[in-house]
Design an enzyme around this catalytic site. Sequence first.
Site, short mmCIF file in Angstrom:
data_model
loop_
_atom_site.label_atom_id
_atom_site.label_comp_id
_atom_site.label_asym_id
_atom_site.label_seq_id
_atom_site.Cartn_x
_atom_site.Cartn_y
_atom_site.Cartn_z
N ASP A 253 -16.06 13.81 -50.83
CA ASP A 253 -16.88 13.40 -51.97
C ASP A 253 -16.74 14.49 -53.03
O ASP A 253 -17.15 15.64 -52.82
CB ASP A 253 -18.35 13.26 -51.57
CG ASP A 253 -18.56 12.08 -50.61
OD1 ASP A 253 -17.69 11.19 -50.56
OD2 ASP A 253 -19.60 12.06 -49.91
N ASP B 183 -21.48 -0.89 -46.20
CA ASP B 183 -22.47 0.14 -45.89
C ASP B 183 -23.47 -0.45 -44.92
O ASP B 183 -24.09 -1.48 -45.20
CB ASP B 183 -23.21 0.57 -47.17
CG ASP B 183 -22.32 1.40 -48.09
OD1 ASP B 183 -21.25 1.83 -47.63
OD2 ASP B 183 -22.70 1.60 -49.26
#
Lengths: 252, 204
Positions: A130, A11
């Site tokens: 997601d 990330d």
Amino acid sequence: MLTRRIIPCLDVTGGRVVKGQSFLNLRDAGDPVALAKYYYEQGADELAFLDITATVESRKTMAGIIAELSKHVFMPLTVGGGIRTIADMREMLLSGADKVAINTAAVARPELITEGALKFGSQCIVVAIDAKRAGAGKWVVRTHSATQASGLDAVAWARKAAEMGAGELLVTSIDSDGQKTGYDNELNRAISESVPVPLIASGGAGTLEHIFDAFDSGRADAALAASIFHYGTYSISQVKDYLAQKGIAVRR
Amino acid sequence: MIAIIDYGAGNLRSVANAVALLGYDGRVTSSPRDVMSAQSVILPGVGAAADTVVSLKSHGLDQAIKEIISKGTPFLAVCVGLQVLFEETQEGGGCQCLGLLPGKVKKLPSSVKVPHIGWNNVRQANPHYLFDGIADGAFFYFVHSYYAEPASDGNVIGATDYGLNFASAVAFGNTVATQFHPEKSGAAGLKMYDNFLKRAIRGN
């Protein structure tokens, strides 16, 4: 034989990797280039970079990072976060990315999947989903870093994304993400068995057995994990040794 | 100079980086003149075959490629680059390719997940310098939905199993081509580039 892939996910925000990596003992542990080299040398099968800021400026920074690390790291690279247009995709691919992951922009305008696939080939276009559990055997898609409901059923959306030209699906369980309680194997299996394209399982890896389960009962083609690698809980080779011993084909 | 052909799609940088890392003078170019004057030429492969053929033709690169192959300039084609060397492909409803190597390009069977994405073994079908110092069955990185079926087994130097047994590396004259991406295949892939470039530039 095609092997199952282990994919560390980094990330990135403002050019730095977030989440802890203090174990690495690198001079600059948040440096994405140093981390990418580290995982390359460890035998990772692929790397995923997620731009969690997802602004125009941060995308430029990400492109610069990919350009730099691709001088040293000769392995597949997937970049996601804030990619909204064909021009965004091209910028990442020209920087050295092999695949781009699109999520919110694909839900907003599914034609983007087809346009990207026609331009760069299906193999370049990863649709990231997601998914949040909404009852027995049912999951719904959320967008904007899982903050907004989309009203879409996750399995139906996965099928549509594949039909529109996605070459791969990156499925993250919102419920499992960060919990270290295992991937949502029911979700992954439901999707994997209804699409003809490979599935990357994401969210929930805490133990070696979780990764085995993702392949065995979750029917995933690749497993993505962040913290177990960044915090040094397991090395890539520990994961692969374990999987090989359990009869899963891996590259070693 | 090694010409790395730019036809407007995808990731050329990794190929250019591999060439640079090995100490060679690579130039990313879409100029047929550069291609024709190069000591060696690489056709990277990202994108769709039909699109690639159209792009190559619009730049006059198809003729340049035919010319350098016929005069024996060492030529390496990767992935879609391999596919466009054949006569035709099923991709995009069917399209004519460059027709430099007899055979057809077909879609992988639906018994397996398509695209074929990941690391798979390459069995060395015929001895070839491209594999010098690389173990038989070594892993290389694949990402493709179509595969080539050469008319002659004599052109196959590497083979891979995925739904079926297909030609993952082919050779004819001074041309070599791989369905996998050596520039994405770690040490084995870099060794393969080194083998190609050493032979192409230094002649050994």
